[in-house]
Design an enzyme around this catalytic site. Structure first.
Site, PDB file in Angstrom:
ATOM      1  N   LYS A   7      21.087   3.081 -35.325  1.00 28.56           N
ATOM      2  CA  LYS A   7      22.031   1.999 -34.943  1.00 28.56           C
ATOM      3  C   LYS A   7      22.172   0.977 -36.073  1.00 28.56           C
ATOM      4  O   LYS A   7      23.274   0.602 -36.463  1.00 28.56           O
ATOM      5  CB  LYS A   7      21.540   1.256 -33.674  1.00 28.56           C
ATOM      6  CG  LYS A   7      21.318   2.115 -32.467  1.00 28.56           C
ATOM      7  CD  LYS A   7      20.833   1.296 -31.279  1.00 28.56           C
ATOM      8  CE  LYS A   7      19.457   0.684 -31.469  1.00 28.56           C
ATOM      9  NZ  LYS A   7      18.350   1.646 -31.547  1.00 28.56           N
TER      10      LYS A   7
ATOM     11  N   ARG B  89      20.163  -4.354 -23.623  1.00 26.30           N
ATOM     12  CA  ARG B  89      19.355  -3.181 -23.317  1.00 26.30           C
ATOM     13  C   ARG B  89      18.681  -3.232 -21.951  1.00 26.30           C
ATOM     14  O   ARG B  89      17.782  -2.449 -21.687  1.00 26.30           O
ATOM     15  CB  ARG B  89      18.364  -2.832 -24.418  1.00 26.30           C
ATOM     16  CG  ARG B  89      17.473  -3.884 -24.899  1.00 26.30           C
ATOM     17  CD  ARG B  89      17.283  -3.747 -26.359  1.00 26.30           C
ATOM     18  NE  ARG B  89      16.156  -3.060 -26.876  1.00 26.30           N
ATOM     19  CZ  ARG B  89      16.008  -2.823 -28.172  1.00 26.30           C
ATOM     20  NH1 ARG B  89      16.941  -3.192 -29.038  1.00 26.30           N
ATOM     21  NH2 ARG B  89      14.958  -2.226 -28.625  1.00 26.30           N
TER      22      ARG B  89
ATOM     23  N   ARG C 163      10.315   5.118 -41.860  1.00 27.80           N
ATOM     24  CA  ARG C 163      11.163   3.958 -42.180  1.00 27.80           C
ATOM     25  C   ARG C 163      10.384   2.905 -42.972  1.00 27.80           C
ATOM     26  O   ARG C 163       9.235   2.627 -42.699  1.00 27.80           O
ATOM     27  CB  ARG C 163      11.692   3.326 -40.893  1.00 27.80           C
ATOM     28  CG  ARG C 163      12.441   2.000 -41.175  1.00 27.80           C
ATOM     29  CD  ARG C 163      13.231   1.515 -40.023  1.00 27.80           C
ATOM     30  NE  ARG C 163      12.451   1.338 -38.822  1.00 27.80           N
ATOM     31  CZ  ARG C 163      12.977   1.108 -37.621  1.00 27.80           C
ATOM     32  NH1 ARG C 163      14.296   1.035 -37.492  1.00 27.80           N
ATOM     33  NH2 ARG C 163      12.206   0.949 -36.575  1.00 27.80           N
TER      34      ARG C 163
ATOM     35  N   ARG D  62       7.550  -1.575 -40.496  1.00 22.23           N
ATOM     36  CA  ARG D  62       7.614  -2.462 -39.335  1.00 22.23           C
ATOM     37  C   ARG D  62       6.348  -2.319 -38.494  1.00 22.23           C
ATOM     38  O   ARG D  62       5.859  -1.214 -38.308  1.00 22.23           O
ATOM     39  CB  ARG D  62       8.854  -2.147 -38.500  1.00 22.23           C
ATOM     40  CG  ARG D  62      10.006  -3.106 -38.770  1.00 22.23           C
ATOM     41  CD  ARG D  62      11.289  -2.673 -38.159  1.00 22.23           C
ATOM     42  NE  ARG D  62      11.239  -2.475 -36.713  1.00 22.23           N
ATOM     43  CZ  ARG D  62      12.292  -2.194 -35.962  1.00 22.23           C
ATOM     44  NH1 ARG D  62      13.483  -2.096 -36.527  1.00 22.23           N
ATOM     45  NH2 ARG D  62      12.179  -2.024 -34.670  1.00 22.23           N
TER      46      ARG D  62
ATOM     47  N   ARG E   1       7.937   2.306 -27.011  1.00 19.64           N
ATOM     48  CA  ARG E   1       9.344   1.885 -27.124  1.00 19.64           C
ATOM     49  C   ARG E   1      10.271   2.952 -26.541  1.00 19.64           C
ATOM     50  O   ARG E   1      11.291   2.631 -25.923  1.00 19.64           O
ATOM     51  CB  ARG E   1       9.704   1.620 -28.590  1.00 19.64           C
ATOM     52  CG  ARG E   1       9.090   0.320 -29.104  1.00 19.64           C
ATOM     53  CD  ARG E   1       9.020   0.285 -30.611  1.00 19.64           C
ATOM     54  NE  ARG E   1      10.308   0.380 -31.255  1.00 19.64           N
ATOM     55  CZ  ARG E   1      10.482   0.781 -32.512  1.00 19.64           C
ATOM     56  NH1 ARG E   1       9.446   1.130 -33.247  1.00 19.64           N
ATOM     57  NH2 ARG E   1      11.690   0.819 -33.029  1.00 19.64           N
TER      58      ARG E   1
HETATM   59  P1  AP5 Z   1      17.599   2.628 -38.105  1.00 20.48           P
HETATM   60  O1  AP5 Z   1      19.017   2.512 -38.505  1.00 20.48           O
HETATM   61  O2  AP5 Z   1      16.654   1.585 -38.538  1.00 20.48           O
HETATM   62  O3  AP5 Z   1      17.479   2.911 -36.535  1.00 20.48           O
HETATM   63  P2  AP5 Z   1      17.702   1.948 -35.276  1.00 20.48           P
HETATM   64  O4  AP5 Z   1      18.465   2.718 -34.269  1.00 20.48           O
HETATM   65  O5  AP5 Z   1      18.266   0.641 -35.720  1.00 20.48           O
HETATM   66  O6  AP5 Z   1      16.205   1.826 -34.777  1.00 20.48           O
HETATM   67  P3  AP5 Z   1      15.355   0.535 -34.352  1.00 20.48           P
HETATM   68  O7  AP5 Z   1      13.926   0.955 -34.405  1.00 20.48           O
HETATM   69  O8  AP5 Z   1      15.750  -0.654 -35.130  1.00 20.48           O
HETATM   70  O9  AP5 Z   1      15.780   0.398 -32.887  1.00 20.48           O
HETATM   71  P4  AP5 Z   1      15.072  -0.400 -31.811  1.00 20.48           P
HETATM   72  O10 AP5 Z   1      16.134  -0.450 -30.797  1.00 20.48           O
HETATM   73  O11 AP5 Z   1      13.785   0.168 -31.361  1.00 20.48           O
HETATM   74  O12 AP5 Z   1      14.614  -1.738 -32.540  1.00 20.48           O
HETATM   75  P5  AP5 Z   1      15.176  -3.216 -32.497  1.00 20.48           P
HETATM   76  O13 AP5 Z   1      15.003  -3.789 -33.836  1.00 20.48           O
HETATM   77  O14 AP5 Z   1      16.495  -3.282 -31.866  1.00 20.48           O
HETATM   78  O15 AP5 Z   1      17.094   4.068 -38.650  1.00 20.48           O
HETATM   79  C1  AP5 Z   1      15.759   4.498 -38.482  1.00 20.48           C
HETATM   80  C2  AP5 Z   1      15.299   5.248 -39.749  1.00 20.48           C
HETATM   81  O16 AP5 Z   1      16.053   6.439 -39.885  1.00 20.48           O
HETATM   82  C3  AP5 Z   1      15.501   4.470 -41.045  1.00 20.48           C
HETATM   83  O17 AP5 Z   1      14.426   4.746 -41.891  1.00 20.48           O
HETATM   84  C4  AP5 Z   1      16.804   5.044 -41.616  1.00 20.48           C
HETATM   85  O18 AP5 Z   1      16.824   4.983 -43.034  1.00 20.48           O
HETATM   86  C5  AP5 Z   1      16.745   6.475 -41.122  1.00 20.48           C
HETATM   87  N1  AP5 Z   1      18.065   7.036 -40.826  1.00 20.48           N
HETATM   88  C6  AP5 Z   1      19.129   6.409 -40.245  1.00 20.48           C
HETATM   89  N2  AP5 Z   1      20.149   7.254 -40.113  1.00 20.48           N
HETATM   90  C7  AP5 Z   1      19.730   8.449 -40.601  1.00 20.48           C
HETATM   91  C8  AP5 Z   1      20.357   9.740 -40.735  1.00 20.48           C
HETATM   92  N3  AP5 Z   1      21.621   9.964 -40.314  1.00 20.48           N
HETATM   93  N4  AP5 Z   1      19.623  10.743 -41.284  1.00 20.48           N
HETATM   94  C9  AP5 Z   1      18.345  10.520 -41.693  1.00 20.48           C
HETATM   95  N5  AP5 Z   1      17.723   9.337 -41.599  1.00 20.48           N
HETATM   96  C10 AP5 Z   1      18.402   8.317 -41.061  1.00 20.48           C
HETATM   97  O19 AP5 Z   1      14.126  -3.910 -31.487  1.00 20.48           O
HETATM   98  C11 AP5 Z   1      12.797  -4.124 -31.863  1.00 20.48           C
HETATM   99  C12 AP5 Z   1      12.067  -4.908 -30.779  1.00 20.48           C
HETATM  100  O20 AP5 Z   1      12.677  -6.204 -30.628  1.00 20.48           O
HETATM  101  C13 AP5 Z   1      12.126  -4.294 -29.371  1.00 20.48           C
HETATM  102  O21 AP5 Z   1      11.093  -3.345 -29.171  1.00 20.48           O
HETATM  103  C14 AP5 Z   1      11.956  -5.545 -28.492  1.00 20.48           C
HETATM  104  O22 AP5 Z   1      10.616  -5.958 -28.453  1.00 20.48           O
HETATM  105  C15 AP5 Z   1      12.756  -6.588 -29.258  1.00 20.48           C
HETATM  106  N6  AP5 Z   1      14.179  -6.617 -28.855  1.00 20.48           N
HETATM  107  C16 AP5 Z   1      15.258  -6.390 -29.640  1.00 20.48           C
HETATM  108  N7  AP5 Z   1      16.394  -6.490 -28.940  1.00 20.48           N
HETATM  109  C17 AP5 Z   1      16.030  -6.781 -27.666  1.00 20.48           C
HETATM  110  C18 AP5 Z   1      16.752  -6.977 -26.464  1.00 20.48           C
HETATM  111  N8  AP5 Z   1      18.095  -6.885 -26.417  1.00 20.48           N
HETATM  112  N9  AP5 Z   1      16.042  -7.255 -25.336  1.00 20.48           N
HETATM  113  C19 AP5 Z   1      14.698  -7.369 -25.345  1.00 20.48           C
HETATM  114  N10 AP5 Z   1      13.951  -7.176 -26.457  1.00 20.48           N
HETATM  115  C20 AP5 Z   1      14.621  -6.894 -27.612  1.00 20.48           C
HETATM  116 MG    MG Z   2      17.528  -1.333 -35.799  1.00 16.91          MG
END
Ligand code: AP5
Ligand code: MG
Length: 214
Positions: free
Chosen positions: A13, A88, A127, A160, A171
């Site tokens: 994402k 979410r 990552r 991270r 997660r």
């Molecule tokens: P990346 O693009 O980083 O993936 P992502 O979908 O953004 O994954 P996240 O881990 O950021 O999602 P998340 O929803 O768990 O975390 P968030 O920060 O929102 O890609 C991943 C890896 O793959 C990278 O290394 C990239 O280079 C590689 N890659 C990408 N595309 C590729 C491809 N096509 N081929 C190969 N490799 C590829 O949330 C973190 C925490 O914050 C949550 O656990 C929670 O505690 C809190 N939080 C955030 N938002 C909320 C909310 N709305 N409500 C409550 N808590 C929240």
């Molecule tokens: Mg992300």
């Protein structure tokens, strides 16, 4: 365009939102990035959020809803935005609806990214990201030009704290129980597109462009 990027941890994402934001001139609004910055700066929000994030749990709804409410008041989102990682939970989605209703606007499309679990784990385990400018890399799939160093700003790349095996599992469970119901909700509203998240970032990006008609 007002877009939501939905999907499990590690599906890509953030990677895709960053690219579309740069091409489309609309901000990427990531609750994860906002929270991580607050944790890094040890602000009251960061101190409150840290233990939830490190445990792979969701930060309470009222906290993230407050973040988004403030962020959507900023002028850069008037022409559109990409919400990455919000909403979410069902209460977050309902709160977003009512915020946008008050502005007589709404979400145009929700893109739900899909990828098998073993591939998600591979992406998350490799990552690395830059705490300075939030650029994201992967040891195998998208390595930086110089090991351990951000191509964009020269910052030192880190793993991270929630990308440990145990926390990744948690997660993924949280996603299944709390976020999956949103797919059905947006499907019923007829604004959901399913996007195959496999293949190279370029391939995924082409699928996004096709889905949003740009
Ligand atoms: P990346 O693009 O980083 O993936 P992502 O979908 O953004 O994954 P996240 O881990 O950021 O999602 P998340 O929803 O768990 O975390 P968030 O920060 O929102 O890609 C991943 C890896 O793959 C990278 O290394 C990239 O280079 C590689 N890659 C990408 N595309 C590729 C491809 N096509 N081929 C190969 N490799 C590829 O949330 C973190 C925490 O914050 C949550 O656990 C929670 O505690 C809190 N939080 C955030 N938002 C909320 C909310 N709305 N409500 C409550 N808590 C929240
Ligand atoms: Mg992300």
């Amino acid at each position: 365009m007002r877009l939501i990027f939905l999907g499990p941890p590690g599906v890509g994402k953030g990677t895709q939102a960053q690219r579309l934001s740069a091409d489309g001139g609309i901000p990427k609004i990531s609750t994860g990035d906002i929270l991580r910055e607050a944790v890094q700066k040890k602000t009251p929000l960061g101190l409150q959020a840290k233990s939830y994030m490190d445990g792979g749990k969701l930060v309470p709804d009222e906290v993230v809803i407050g973040i988004i409410r403030d962020r959507l008041e900023e002028p850069d989102g008037r022409q559109g935005f990409i919400l990455d990682g919000f909403p979410r939970t069902v209460p977050q989605a309902l709160a977003l609806d009512s915020m946008l209703n008050q502005k007589s606007s709404g979400i145009d499309r929700v893109l739900n990214f899909e990828l098998p679990d073993d591939e998600l784990v591979r992406r998350l385990s490799g990552r690395r990201s830059c705490p300075n400018c939030q650029s994201v890399y992967h040891l195998e799939f998208n390595p930086p030009k110089q090991a351990g160093q951000c191509d964009q700003c020269g910052g030192k790349l880190v793993q991270r704290s929630d990308d440990q095996a145990e926390t990744i599992r948690k997660r993924m469970e949280v996603y299944q129980s709390q976020t999956l119901p949103l797919i059905r909700m947006y499907e019923d509203q007829k604004i959901l597109n399913r996007i195959d998240g496999s293949g190279s970032p370029e391939e995924v990006y082409r699928r996004i462009r096709a889905a949003i008609g740009k």
